[in-house]
Design a protein around this motif. Sequence first.
Motif, PDB file in Angstrom:
ATOM      1  N   ILE A 210       0.855  -1.198   0.000  1.00 52.24           N
ATOM      2  CA  ILE A 210       0.000   0.000   0.000  1.00 52.24           C
ATOM      3  C   ILE A 210       0.887   1.243   0.000  1.00 52.24           C
ATOM      4  O   ILE A 210       0.684   2.184  -0.760  1.00 52.24           O
ATOM      5  CB  ILE A 210      -0.937   0.025   1.236  1.00 52.24           C
ATOM      6  CG1 ILE A 210      -1.997  -1.066   1.131  1.00 52.24           C
ATOM      7  CG2 ILE A 210      -1.614   1.396   1.380  1.00 52.24           C
ATOM      8  CD1 ILE A 210      -2.878  -1.187   2.378  1.00 52.24           C
ATOM      9  N   HIS A 213       3.059   1.733  -3.283  1.00 53.00           N
ATOM     10  CA  HIS A 213       2.270   2.099  -4.464  1.00 53.00           C
ATOM     11  C   HIS A 213       1.612   3.467  -4.299  1.00 53.00           C
ATOM     12  O   HIS A 213       0.789   3.852  -5.113  1.00 53.00           O
ATOM     13  CB  HIS A 213       1.208   1.036  -4.764  1.00 53.00           C
ATOM     14  CG  HIS A 213       1.792  -0.223  -5.345  1.00 53.00           C
ATOM     15  ND1 HIS A 213       1.757  -0.501  -6.685  1.00 53.00           N
ATOM     16  CD2 HIS A 213       2.468  -1.237  -4.761  1.00 53.00           C
ATOM     17  CE1 HIS A 213       2.362  -1.655  -6.906  1.00 53.00           C
ATOM     18  NE2 HIS A 213       2.802  -2.135  -5.746  1.00 53.00           N
ATOM     19  N   SER A 214       1.955   4.156  -3.237  1.00 57.11           N
ATOM     20  CA  SER A 214       1.445   5.515  -3.052  1.00 57.11           C
ATOM     21  C   SER A 214       2.590   6.488  -3.301  1.00 57.11           C
ATOM     22  O   SER A 214       3.673   6.097  -3.725  1.00 57.11           O
ATOM     23  CB  SER A 214       0.914   5.686  -1.633  1.00 57.11           C
ATOM     24  OG  SER A 214       1.999   5.704  -0.742  1.00 57.11           O
TER      25      SER A 214
ATOM     26  N   ASN B  17      -1.484   5.231 -10.586  1.00 58.23           N
ATOM     27  CA  ASN B  17      -2.047   4.013  -9.963  1.00 58.23           C
ATOM     28  C   ASN B  17      -2.490   4.264  -8.519  1.00 58.23           C
ATOM     29  O   ASN B  17      -3.511   3.752  -8.080  1.00 58.23           O
ATOM     30  CB  ASN B  17      -1.011   2.897  -9.951  1.00 58.23           C
ATOM     31  CG  ASN B  17      -0.579   2.513 -11.339  1.00 58.23           C
ATOM     32  OD1 ASN B  17      -1.348   2.676 -12.279  1.00 58.23           O
ATOM     33  ND2 ASN B  17       0.641   2.021 -11.488  1.00 58.23           N
ATOM     34  N   SER B  18      -1.696   5.047  -7.782  1.00 60.37           N
ATOM     35  CA  SER B  18      -2.012   5.246  -6.362  1.00 60.37           C
ATOM     36  C   SER B  18      -3.276   6.091  -6.204  1.00 60.37           C
ATOM     37  O   SER B  18      -4.056   5.892  -5.276  1.00 60.37           O
ATOM     38  CB  SER B  18      -0.851   5.918  -5.638  1.00 60.37           C
ATOM     39  OG  SER B  18      -0.669   7.241  -6.090  1.00 60.37           O
ATOM     40  N   ALA B  21      -6.394   3.977  -7.178  1.00 55.56           N
ATOM     41  CA  ALA B  21      -6.769   2.985  -6.153  1.00 55.56           C
ATOM     42  C   ALA B  21      -7.688   3.574  -5.082  1.00 55.56           C
ATOM     43  O   ALA B  21      -8.457   2.847  -4.457  1.00 55.56           O
ATOM     44  CB  ALA B  21      -5.512   2.416  -5.508  1.00 55.56           C
ATOM     45  N   VAL B  22      -7.593   4.874  -4.868  1.00 54.31           N
ATOM     46  CA  VAL B  22      -8.425   5.484  -3.815  1.00 54.31           C
ATOM     47  C   VAL B  22      -9.395   6.523  -4.383  1.00 54.31           C
ATOM     48  O   VAL B  22      -9.877   7.417  -3.679  1.00 54.31           O
ATOM     49  CB  VAL B  22      -7.545   6.132  -2.705  1.00 54.31           C
ATOM     50  CG1 VAL B  22      -6.835   5.076  -1.900  1.00 54.31           C
ATOM     51  CG2 VAL B  22      -6.546   7.125  -3.277  1.00 54.31           C
ATOM     52  N   ASN B  23      -9.691   6.375  -5.664  1.00 61.34           N
ATOM     53  CA  ASN B  23     -10.648   7.253  -6.356  1.00 61.34           C
ATOM     54  C   ASN B  23     -10.320   8.738  -6.259  1.00 61.34           C
ATOM     55  O   ASN B  23     -11.208   9.574  -6.129  1.00 61.34           O
ATOM     56  CB  ASN B  23     -12.070   7.026  -5.823  1.00 61.34           C
ATOM     57  CG  ASN B  23     -12.569   5.664  -6.207  1.00 61.34           C
ATOM     58  OD1 ASN B  23     -12.316   5.208  -7.328  1.00 61.34           O
ATOM     59  ND2 ASN B  23     -13.247   4.999  -5.288  1.00 61.34           N
TER      60      ASN B  23
END
Lengths: 239, 284
Positions: A210, A213-214, B17-18, B21-23
Amino acid sequence: MQSYKEEPWQDFSGESAKNLHAKCLWVLVIDTSISMEPHMQELVEGLRAFKADVENDPVASERIEVAIVEFHEKVKVRCAPKLIDDMTIPEFSTGAYTFMAQGLERAMQVLDTRVEWYRGSAQPYYVPFVVLITDGEPNGPKDVHKVAMGIKKRMNSSKRSEQVMFMAFGVDGANMELLEEISDPMFPPMYVRNANFSSLFQWLSMSTKIVSHSTPDDLSLPQMIAESATDQEDFQRNV
Amino acid sequence: MNFQPDWIVASSSILGNSHAAVNKPCQDAYWHLNMGHGWGVAVVSDGAGSYAYSHYGSRFTARDAAHHFRNEVYKQGWMKNASLPEEKEWKVCAQKTLFAVRGRLEGFAQQHELSFAHLGCTIIVVIYSPLGLLVTHIGDGRAGYSADGKQWEPMMIPYQGESPGSTVFITLDIWELSVCDRFIESRVIKGPVQAFCLLSDGCEDAAFECWRADKDGLVKDNNTPQPLFLDPNVEALRKMHAEGLTPDQINARWTQFLEGGNSVLKNEPDDKTMILSTKTFRDV
């Protein structure tokens, strides 16, 4: 005239340089007092699975650095911070006591030295994580509350160089009340049911992904990591 | 037949991508204005990841800056007189124009009752011309050019904040005369240029050689455009143009490429924006 679609050689393409990526350090602080001995095999297997899983993720494998500190009546850095590919699973020793305060202190030293290196070489980095795994009651000459207080203060620091995330996991026999006291309310301690290290390292693997990938400035990360622990079936909030 | 150099441009912004993933929305934005006769303005802006409304900030800033820098080209007579300003003149003009963009962004924040700080974003502006390039920027991202079509050079130094990975935004207090030059870099690149690129930091690992360890293990930012990445794409751009692909078709291909054209692009967590342009010749 040929259509573009018939000319695949015309497509955009290009080779990228091998750059270093922003680093995210996870320091695992593992209680290896004698009561952990029955779980040691599972702990090592969990670590192996964690390493293999992160290695298989092309993003995480280039960003996640892991350090391992073990503590009983002695404190040892079993693995200095390094990328997961370079990490070797250590052989742990066991001892009679649980010097948790010294273990945490050493973990913070390892963390600070690494962060200093990131900063000195101007490398971008994510806020580092400290993960405590214990099954017992801390003892030893130092007060764990005092050390934990310092870590809690740093969790809420506005200075990027001081910031750290801390999570505690208790297994069989752990003093969960104490872990609650030394944890920040944002990251309450989790009890790992049936000493299921496999679940613990699956969570660790998921969490490192997590994070990696942020982006380092994503402020929602701590919340996401905390929630990912709460969502795990084999963990429970237990005080 | 009279030949006037003109430019082919590929441009796109891709949601990282990040964020997907969290809209979260794409916080990058870009704007491109072709002024004709080989002149134009290209802008890339990257909204601060930690601010909720920075995608509004980057979109507003990119569009507004493109239009107002274009106006400056007309107003200053650079295009009419076929001349580029000297460094000092350009620096003053760039800072004044960026400050005006900031003022209008503040107005936008008030109009929509948004926190101005939460519109924080970086900006890179490139004015291209047959005579060379004018570049100015606030914050990070990268930009590079090739004068001879063989070698690439960086045309800006990304601002690195005190903390690694941090940078400055157009919304911050960086406008005092005594500190302005530290935060706003402006450069004039005179002479023919064959190709240039400007990109948000989400594309830097793909298109630039950045953080590398030297033989002693010391890590530093090389800030060097990567020819192995850029040259094949410049070549592809020229061929697509020669084949008669429309700008929309080229941009569609470019979007597809930035989404996952190689493993670095595919694995990048951040939003990705890149404008790549190369000179061609057309009859006018």
